[in-house]
Design a protein around this motif. Sequence first.
Motif, mmCIF file in Angstrom:
data_model
loop_
_atom_site.group_PDB
_atom_site.id
_atom_site.type_symbol
_atom_site.label_atom_id
_atom_site.label_comp_id
_atom_site.label_asym_id
_atom_site.label_seq_id
_atom_site.Cartn_x
_atom_site.Cartn_y
_atom_site.Cartn_z
ATOM 1 N N TYR A 91 0.829 -1.206 0.000
ATOM 2 C CA TYR A 91 0.000 0.000 0.000
ATOM 3 C C TYR A 91 0.865 1.259 0.000
ATOM 4 O O TYR A 91 0.555 2.239 0.677
ATOM 5 C CB TYR A 91 -0.941 -0.013 1.211
ATOM 6 C CG TYR A 91 -1.890 -1.183 1.211
ATOM 7 C CD1 TYR A 91 -2.856 -1.316 0.221
ATOM 8 C CD2 TYR A 91 -1.821 -2.175 2.188
ATOM 9 C CE1 TYR A 91 -3.730 -2.395 0.202
ATOM 10 C CE2 TYR A 91 -2.686 -3.255 2.183
ATOM 11 C CZ TYR A 91 -3.637 -3.361 1.187
ATOM 12 O OH TYR A 91 -4.494 -4.432 1.170
ATOM 13 N N GLU A 92 1.916 1.200 -0.768
ATOM 14 C CA GLU A 92 2.834 2.335 -0.843
ATOM 15 C C GLU A 92 2.084 3.602 -1.252
ATOM 16 O O GLU A 92 1.260 3.598 -2.164
ATOM 17 C CB GLU A 92 3.946 2.037 -1.855
ATOM 18 C CG GLU A 92 5.052 3.079 -1.874
ATOM 19 C CD GLU A 92 6.210 2.673 -2.775
ATOM 20 O OE1 GLU A 92 7.093 3.519 -2.976
ATOM 21 O OE2 GLU A 92 6.211 1.526 -3.256
ATOM 22 N N GLY A 93 2.376 4.695 -0.548
ATOM 23 C CA GLY A 93 1.719 5.960 -0.832
ATOM 24 C C GLY A 93 0.411 6.157 -0.090
ATOM 25 O O GLY A 93 -0.199 7.223 -0.166
ATOM 26 N N LYS A 94 -0.033 5.108 0.645
ATOM 27 C CA LYS A 94 -1.297 5.204 1.378
ATOM 28 C C LYS A 94 -1.111 5.055 2.890
ATOM 29 O O LYS A 94 -2.087 5.050 3.638
ATOM 30 C CB LYS A 94 -2.270 4.117 0.899
ATOM 31 C CG LYS A 94 -2.684 4.244 -0.559
ATOM 32 C CD LYS A 94 -3.700 3.167 -0.925
ATOM 33 C CE LYS A 94 -4.173 3.323 -2.372
ATOM 34 N NZ LYS A 94 -5.199 2.312 -2.722
ATOM 35 N N ILE A 95 0.139 4.917 3.346
ATOM 36 C CA ILE A 95 0.421 4.627 4.745
ATOM 37 C C ILE A 95 0.445 5.900 5.591
ATOM 38 O O ILE A 95 1.101 6.882 5.239
ATOM 39 C CB ILE A 95 1.769 3.907 4.893
ATOM 40 C CG1 ILE A 95 1.776 2.615 4.075
ATOM 41 C CG2 ILE A 95 2.068 3.633 6.361
ATOM 42 C CD1 ILE A 95 0.763 1.592 4.522
ATOM 43 N N ASN A 96 -0.274 5.857 6.708
ATOM 44 C CA ASN A 96 -0.248 6.931 7.693
ATOM 45 C C ASN A 96 0.138 6.319 9.031
ATOM 46 O O ASN A 96 -0.678 5.677 9.693
ATOM 47 C CB ASN A 96 -1.615 7.612 7.795
ATOM 48 C CG ASN A 96 -1.946 8.403 6.543
ATOM 49 O OD1 ASN A 96 -1.503 9.528 6.373
ATOM 50 N ND2 ASN A 96 -2.729 7.794 5.652
ATOM 51 N N GLU A 97 1.398 6.487 9.419
ATOM 52 C CA GLU A 97 1.898 5.897 10.658
ATOM 53 C C GLU A 97 1.690 6.863 11.820
ATOM 54 O O GLU A 97 2.072 8.028 11.745
ATOM 55 C CB GLU A 97 3.377 5.555 10.510
ATOM 56 C CG GLU A 97 3.929 4.754 11.670
ATOM 57 C CD GLU A 97 5.332 4.264 11.414
ATOM 58 O OE1 GLU A 97 5.934 3.754 12.373
ATOM 59 O OE2 GLU A 97 5.831 4.400 10.278
ATOM 60 N N ILE A 98 1.073 6.361 12.881
ATOM 61 C CA ILE A 98 0.696 7.192 14.023
ATOM 62 C C ILE A 98 1.231 6.582 15.309
ATOM 63 O O ILE A 98 1.143 5.364 15.512
ATOM 64 C CB ILE A 98 -0.839 7.337 14.086
ATOM 65 C CG1 ILE A 98 -1.318 8.190 12.891
ATOM 66 C CG2 ILE A 98 -1.288 7.957 15.410
ATOM 67 C CD1 ILE A 98 -2.815 8.301 12.778
ATOM 68 N N ASP A 99 1.792 7.422 16.171
ATOM 69 C CA ASP A 99 2.306 6.987 17.463
ATOM 70 C C ASP A 99 1.139 6.559 18.345
ATOM 71 O O ASP A 99 0.332 7.391 18.775
ATOM 72 C CB ASP A 99 3.085 8.130 18.113
ATOM 73 C CG ASP A 99 3.626 7.785 19.501
ATOM 74 O OD1 ASP A 99 3.490 6.613 19.917
ATOM 75 O OD2 ASP A 99 4.178 8.685 20.152
ATOM 76 N N GLY A 100 1.036 5.255 18.618
ATOM 77 C CA GLY A 100 -0.073 4.739 19.414
ATOM 78 C C GLY A 100 0.214 4.652 20.893
ATOM 79 O O GLY A 100 -0.650 4.208 21.664
ATOM 80 N N ASN A 101 1.396 5.086 21.319
ATOM 81 C CA ASN A 101 1.763 5.016 22.735
ATOM 82 C C ASN A 101 1.444 6.338 23.432
ATOM 83 O O ASN A 101 2.303 6.946 24.084
ATOM 84 C CB ASN A 101 3.241 4.666 22.878
ATOM 85 C CG ASN A 101 3.610 4.329 24.311
ATOM 86 O OD1 ASN A 101 2.770 3.870 25.079
ATOM 87 N ND2 ASN A 101 4.869 4.544 24.663
ATOM 88 N N ARG A 102 0.229 6.789 23.270
ATOM 89 C CA ARG A 102 -0.248 8.035 23.875
ATOM 90 C C ARG A 102 -1.682 7.827 24.337
ATOM 91 O O ARG A 102 -2.238 6.753 24.187
ATOM 92 C CB ARG A 102 -0.183 9.186 22.857
ATOM 93 C CG ARG A 102 1.225 9.504 22.363
ATOM 94 C CD ARG A 102 1.172 10.560 21.266
ATOM 95 N NE ARG A 102 0.496 10.031 20.075
ATOM 96 C CZ ARG A 102 -0.095 10.785 19.142
ATOM 97 N NH1 ARG A 102 -0.125 12.107 19.291
ATOM 98 N NH2 ARG A 102 -0.655 10.222 18.097
ATOM 99 N N SER A 103 -2.290 8.864 24.869
ATOM 100 C CA SER A 103 -3.682 8.747 25.286
ATOM 101 C C SER A 103 -4.544 8.462 24.060
ATOM 102 O O SER A 103 -4.215 8.861 22.931
ATOM 103 C CB SER A 103 -4.157 10.040 25.950
ATOM 104 O OG SER A 103 -4.306 11.078 24.987
ATOM 105 N N LYS A 104 -5.666 7.781 24.285
ATOM 106 C CA LYS A 104 -6.528 7.438 23.148
ATOM 107 C C LYS A 104 -7.077 8.699 22.473
ATOM 108 O O LYS A 104 -7.306 8.695 21.255
ATOM 109 C CB LYS A 104 -7.668 6.526 23.590
ATOM 110 C CG LYS A 104 -8.679 7.137 24.542
ATOM 111 C CD LYS A 104 -9.756 6.116 24.878
ATOM 112 C CE LYS A 104 -10.815 6.692 25.807
ATOM 113 N NZ LYS A 104 -11.864 5.673 26.154
ATOM 114 N N ALA A 105 -7.249 9.768 23.236
ATOM 115 C CA ALA A 105 -7.743 11.020 22.664
ATOM 116 C C ALA A 105 -6.721 11.625 21.712
ATOM 117 O O ALA A 105 -7.069 12.118 20.628
ATOM 118 C CB ALA A 105 -8.088 12.016 23.769
ATOM 119 N N ASP A 106 -5.445 11.595 22.098
ATOM 120 C CA ASP A 106 -4.397 12.151 21.236
ATOM 121 C C ASP A 106 -4.235 11.316 19.968
ATOM 122 O O ASP A 106 -4.060 11.853 18.868
ATOM 123 C CB ASP A 106 -3.062 12.204 21.983
ATOM 124 C CG ASP A 106 -3.030 13.294 23.048
ATOM 125 O OD1 ASP A 106 -3.890 14.196 22.989
ATOM 126 O OD2 ASP A 106 -2.153 13.236 23.932
#
Length: 248
Positions: A221-236
């Motif tokens: 899925y090159e070009g479609k990846i959105n990596e997000i830091d999941g080691n934070r509060s669920k709201a963030d």
Amino acid sequence: MSAAAFTVSASQFTGAKQRRALNARAVTASSSRRAVVAVAAGPKKIVIAGAPASGKGTQCELIVDKYGLEHISAGDLLRAAVAAGTDLGVRAKEFMDRGDLVPDEVVVGMVVEALDTDKAKSAGWLLDGYPRSASQADAITKEGIIPDSVILLDVPDDILVERVVGRRMDPETGKIYHLKFNPPPADVAARCTQRSDDTEEKAMNRLKVHHSNVEAVVGKYEGKINEIDGNRSKADVFADICGVIDEM
């Protein structure tokens, strides 16, 4: 349960740290991979991915509440088949109990059928925790299941193991608790159960399987990846996910 029960040696996850370093290629100044995807007006098609206990289930609830997407969890489909004792469920349980990936031929048909509904077609869909391997990605692509965006939650391995081992479920409501982070109420605690694959040994095997496959999935899925830091509060975490979806 003592903190020692959650301890994972550094040597066990050296490879995982190296893989996270590889994940940092094409990283932006904010230390995350982001893709702004131009999507034609119409139902959104999203995959949310991440290791076991990375927070996919929690974020899916929030996403569905806000955007009204049809939520399809491959894990839920498999567990329902196991609970019902179907032929596919019996086959799947052998793999799930070891923490291994369930063979593609067992899962793909379930996913395709779940997405072939009026709601999924009209409201859009959120595919939770699937695909988990390159072959699974190829299999659903052949069936015309192609996401517009892939949200990848990134959480350190030691945190993931701690989350898994302390996880408990209320069998009456299906609600998930955690012995440390979100203890069940006193009147619920006695009936809570632990999934058969939520042990430290099996969690570590599931992480090993995840790390051996995640980059291959990302490559599909090159070009479609959105990596997000999941080691934070669920709201963030959710705020960042909303930013991705709103930009689509």
